[in-house]
Write a protein that holds these residues in place. Structure first.
Motif: not given
Length: 141
Positions: A100-116
């Motif tokens: 996902l796009p980076t987090r606004r506050g600290d620019n951390a790389e974000m991700a969504k983990i889901t079941w296939v």
């Protein structure tokens, strides 16, 4: 050098890190998906796959191993074992990580983990049956 060092510390001691992983895995099982940092998502993906192998095994030992990892949270273990179709349809790769796009506050790389997604044969059979049947509406005026 990082020889023979596995995983990430995530700025925590061992017990805090294990508690974090249990919490994250529990959230993925209960909600089906979760948004977190990319590093945390990568860290728990292996744990999710190991738990799904216990589900695929389908015996009491697998259920006990899953319960031990999830700190005897019976509702979460039951919800995990409801994913038996996913476990039987694959040998590995039960979860996926989407960046996902980076987090606004600290620019951390974000991700969504889901079941296939499970290829739901019942749903596809119903859709095929509905398409093959003629429409029930009549054009009597």
């Amino acid at each position: 050098m990082r020889n023979k060092i596995f995983g990430k510390k995530l700025a925590r001691n061992r017990k805090s890190r294990e508690a974090l992983f249990v919490s994250l895995v529990t959230n993925v099982i209960e909600h089906g998906e979760m948004t977190t940092t990319l590093t945390k998502a990568k860290a728990i993906q292996a744990e999710l796959d190991r738990l799904m192998l216990d589900v695929a095994q389908g015996d009491v030992a697998g259920r006990r191993h899953a319960a031990a990892f999830l700190r005897n949270n019976r509702a979460t273990v039951d919800k995990l074992f409801e994913l038996k179709d996913l476990a039987k349809s694959r040998k590995s790769g039960f979860s996926s990580i989407m960046r996902l796009p980076t987090r606004r506050g600290d620019n951390a790389e974000m991700a969504k983990i889901t079941w296939v997604a499970v290829a739901n044969t019942e749903t596809s059979e119903k859709n095929a049956k509905q398409e093959s049947e003629p429409s029930q509406t009549s054009s009597n005026a």
